[in-house]
Design a protein around this motif. Structure first.
Motif, PDB file in Angstrom:
ATOM      1  N   LEU A 256       0.821  -1.207   0.000  1.00  0.00           N
ATOM      2  CA  LEU A 256       0.000   0.000   0.000  1.00  0.00           C
ATOM      3  C   LEU A 256       0.859   1.263   0.000  1.00  0.00           C
ATOM      4  N   GLY A 257       1.986   1.222   0.712  1.00  0.00           N
ATOM      5  CA  GLY A 257       2.856   2.388   0.737  1.00  0.00           C
ATOM      6  C   GLY A 257       3.409   2.725  -0.644  1.00  0.00           C
ATOM      7  N   SER A 258       3.751   1.706  -1.418  1.00  0.00           N
ATOM      8  CA  SER A 258       4.272   1.929  -2.772  1.00  0.00           C
ATOM      9  C   SER A 258       3.196   2.501  -3.684  1.00  0.00           C
ATOM     10  N   ILE A 259       1.973   1.979  -3.551  1.00  0.00           N
ATOM     11  CA  ILE A 259       0.869   2.504  -4.357  1.00  0.00           C
ATOM     12  C   ILE A 259       0.608   3.957  -3.999  1.00  0.00           C
ATOM     13  N   ALA A 260       0.627   4.263  -2.704  1.00  0.00           N
ATOM     14  CA  ALA A 260       0.394   5.640  -2.268  1.00  0.00           C
ATOM     15  C   ALA A 260       1.407   6.583  -2.899  1.00  0.00           C
ATOM     16  N   LEU A 261       2.685   6.185  -2.902  1.00  0.00           N
ATOM     17  CA  LEU A 261       3.721   7.040  -3.484  1.00  0.00           C
ATOM     18  C   LEU A 261       3.537   7.195  -4.983  1.00  0.00           C
ATOM     19  N   GLN A 262       3.177   6.101  -5.680  1.00  0.00           N
ATOM     20  CA  GLN A 262       2.952   6.180  -7.124  1.00  0.00           C
ATOM     21  C   GLN A 262       1.838   7.157  -7.456  1.00  0.00           C
ATOM     22  N   LEU A 263       0.835   7.217  -6.601  1.00  0.00           N
ATOM     23  CA  LEU A 263      -0.327   8.062  -6.873  1.00  0.00           C
ATOM     24  C   LEU A 263      -0.146   9.489  -6.382  1.00  0.00           C
ATOM     25  N   GLY A 264       0.981   9.757  -5.735  1.00  0.00           N
ATOM     26  CA  GLY A 264       1.247  11.119  -5.294  1.00  0.00           C
ATOM     27  C   GLY A 264       0.789  11.437  -3.888  1.00  0.00           C
ATOM     28  N   TYR A 265       0.437  10.416  -3.099  1.00  0.00           N
ATOM     29  CA  TYR A 265       0.053  10.655  -1.706  1.00  0.00           C
ATOM     30  C   TYR A 265       1.305  10.615  -0.840  1.00  0.00           C
ATOM     31  N   ALA A 266       1.365  11.510   0.138  1.00  0.00           N
ATOM     32  CA  ALA A 266       2.558  11.621   0.974  1.00  0.00           C
ATOM     33  C   ALA A 266       2.744  10.404   1.868  1.00  0.00           C
ATOM     34  N   THR A 267       1.636   9.805   2.308  1.00  0.00           N
ATOM     35  CA  THR A 267       1.717   8.665   3.218  1.00  0.00           C
ATOM     36  C   THR A 267       0.690   7.617   2.843  1.00  0.00           C
ATOM     37  N   GLU A 268       0.916   6.398   3.323  1.00  0.00           N
ATOM     38  CA  GLU A 268      -0.067   5.333   3.146  1.00  0.00           C
ATOM     39  C   GLU A 268      -1.381   5.694   3.830  1.00  0.00           C
ATOM     40  N   PHE A 269      -1.294   6.372   4.977  1.00  0.00           N
ATOM     41  CA  PHE A 269      -2.503   6.754   5.710  1.00  0.00           C
ATOM     42  C   PHE A 269      -3.364   7.711   4.892  1.00  0.00           C
ATOM     43  N   SER A 270      -2.755   8.715   4.257  1.00  0.00           N
ATOM     44  CA  SER A 270      -3.546   9.679   3.477  1.00  0.00           C
ATOM     45  C   SER A 270      -4.199   9.003   2.282  1.00  0.00           C
ATOM     46  N   PHE A 271      -3.472   8.073   1.631  1.00  0.00           N
ATOM     47  CA  PHE A 271      -4.073   7.319   0.531  1.00  0.00           C
ATOM     48  C   PHE A 271      -5.244   6.478   1.023  1.00  0.00           C
ATOM     49  N   SER A 272      -5.054   5.775   2.145  1.00  0.00           N
ATOM     50  CA  SER A 272      -6.105   4.901   2.665  1.00  0.00           C
ATOM     51  C   SER A 272      -7.345   5.697   3.037  1.00  0.00           C
ATOM     52  N   ALA A 273      -7.149   6.869   3.640  1.00  0.00           N
ATOM     53  CA  ALA A 273      -8.293   7.690   4.033  1.00  0.00           C
ATOM     54  C   ALA A 273      -9.065   8.169   2.813  1.00  0.00           C
ATOM     55  N   ALA A 274      -8.354   8.618   1.771  1.00  0.00           N
ATOM     56  CA  ALA A 274      -9.025   9.077   0.552  1.00  0.00           C
ATOM     57  C   ALA A 274      -9.734   7.923  -0.145  1.00  0.00           C
ATOM     58  N   PHE A 275      -9.092   6.764  -0.197  1.00  0.00           N
ATOM     59  CA  PHE A 275      -9.680   5.598  -0.859  1.00  0.00           C
ATOM     60  C   PHE A 275     -10.954   5.172  -0.145  1.00  0.00           C
ATOM     61  N   ARG A 276     -10.917   5.170   1.199  1.00  0.00           N
ATOM     62  CA  ARG A 276     -12.079   4.747   1.968  1.00  0.00           C
ATOM     63  C   ARG A 276     -13.261   5.699   1.753  1.00  0.00           C
ATOM     64  N   ARG A 277     -12.975   6.994   1.627  1.00  0.00           N
ATOM     65  CA  ARG A 277     -14.056   7.962   1.415  1.00  0.00           C
ATOM     66  C   ARG A 277     -14.783   7.709   0.096  1.00  0.00           C
ATOM     67  N   VAL A 278     -14.051   7.317  -0.930  1.00  0.00           N
ATOM     68  CA  VAL A 278     -14.639   7.148  -2.256  1.00  0.00           C
ATOM     69  C   VAL A 278     -15.205   5.745  -2.468  1.00  0.00           C
ATOM     70  N   PHE A 279     -14.463   4.706  -2.061  1.00  0.00           N
ATOM     71  CA  PHE A 279     -14.859   3.329  -2.328  1.00  0.00           C
ATOM     72  C   PHE A 279     -15.627   2.685  -1.179  1.00  0.00           C
ATOM     73  N   GLY A 280     -15.624   3.307  -0.020  1.00  0.00           N
ATOM     74  CA  GLY A 280     -16.404   2.787   1.086  1.00  0.00           C
ATOM     75  C   GLY A 280     -15.729   1.721   1.912  1.00  0.00           C
ATOM     76  N   LEU A 281     -14.503   1.372   1.600  1.00  0.00           N
ATOM     77  CA  LEU A 281     -13.747   0.406   2.395  1.00  0.00           C
ATOM     78  C   LEU A 281     -12.263   0.659   2.218  1.00  0.00           C
ATOM     79  N   ALA A 282     -11.467   0.157   3.159  1.00  0.00           N
ATOM     80  CA  ALA A 282     -10.032   0.400   3.144  1.00  0.00           C
ATOM     81  C   ALA A 282      -9.378  -0.329   1.968  1.00  0.00           C
ATOM     82  N   PRO A 283      -8.231   0.174   1.479  1.00  0.00           N
ATOM     83  CA  PRO A 283      -7.557  -0.468   0.334  1.00  0.00           C
ATOM     84  C   PRO A 283      -7.256  -1.949   0.556  1.00  0.00           C
TER      85      PRO A 283
END
Length: 293
Positions: A256-283
């Protein structure tokens, strides 16, 4: 702006599924409504398409049934009423000898965000490919192979074939209906900004960077971009970024950390929070669910 590319990019965030259908004698089957787009390609025989709201349609080898936004429909060996179709779809028997064969595939979307250019199409479209469309002929043959393929790599190959099929089907539809598939009213400066994104899709673009690329003020860019795409630039960028995240979760084993960096998120936590808001569940749960299907 190339609306065909944008429509396929939106659809690509979903999960590609393909099945081979073979029947003989008397038969009928129903395909339930889905969040997504689908298509059927007749390879042998003369089945009947049974739409829910219009009359049955006779098909023949080479017929393509395009379902842009997923309503319920069915097929039968004879022209019957939609209400006469089985209530539930049953797996086809796949007999050794068969009169009818058609391949079905669809993109199931995780969210109901089919592109507006697909929503503007009819519920069910029937097309015919022939010698004038060699690319479609080759792609339909490839789809038939991948529908029955269980070899390693098919999870990547099948979506690639479906992507190309959707592009060629949309081109054919627009060609037959006298349009280009582009949005004629789009400001060329907005189109230029979108081309920047396509050339570097993993760059963490900001609205200011895009407005600079379009040589527009931020306020003017935001207004024109929203008019062209139906979304504000920030929301559009977030959706595209998370759609790519869903693809990587589904198709790779990257942490998840590698995916977060590829997508331009500073941390895995920020990616997970954004993903959960849109998809309704954690990555992580999203990946587990996709692997279980």
């Amino acid at each position: 702006m190339d609306m065909i590319s944008e429509a396929v990019a939106r659809t690509r965030a979903g999960r590609a599924v393909a099945v081979r259908n073979r029947y003989t004698g008397s038969w009928a089957t129903r395909f339930p409504a889905i969040n997504g787009s689908g298509l059927h390609i007749v390879r042998q025989g003369t089945p009947w398409l049974i739409p829910e709201h219009t009359a049955p349609v006779a098909l023949r080898p080479g017929s393509i049934v395009f379902i842009p936004h997923g309503p319920s429909h069915g097929f039968s060996n004879t022209p019957i009423a939609f209400a006469a179709l089985p209530a539930l779809r049953q797996p086809p028997p796949d007999p050794d000898r068969y009169d009818v064969e058609f391949v079905s595939c669809c993109y199931h979307l995780d969210r109901g965000q089919i592109h507006e250019s697909l929503n503007g199409l009819p519920e069910v479209i029937t097309l015919l490919h022939d010698d004038r469309h060699p690319a479609l002929q080759a792609l339909t043959a490839l789809l038939g192979e991948h529908a029955a393929d269980t070899q390693p790599g098919n999870d990547l190959a099948l979506p690639a074939v479906v992507d190309l099929l959707l592009i060629h089907l949309l081109r054919l539809w627009h060609e037959q209906n006298g349009s280009t598939g582009d949005s004629p009213d789009t400001d060329p400066r907005i189109a230029q900004a979108l081309r920047h994104i396509e050339l570097d899709p993993y760059k963490p673009w900001t609205v200011q960077q895009l407005s600079d690329a379009a040589h527009m003020s931020r306020a003017s860019f935001t207004r024109e971009f929203t008019q062209a795409t139906g979304e504000k630039p920030g929301a559009w960028l977030t959706r595209r970024r998370l759609d790519r995240g869903a693809q990587l979760l589904r198709r790779t084993d990257l942490p998840l950390g590698s995916i977060a960096l590829q997508l331009g998120y500073a941390t895995e936590f920020s990616f997970s929070a954004a993903f959960r808001r849109v998809f309704g569940l954690a990555p992580g749960r999203f990946r587990d669910r996709e692997r279980a299907q």
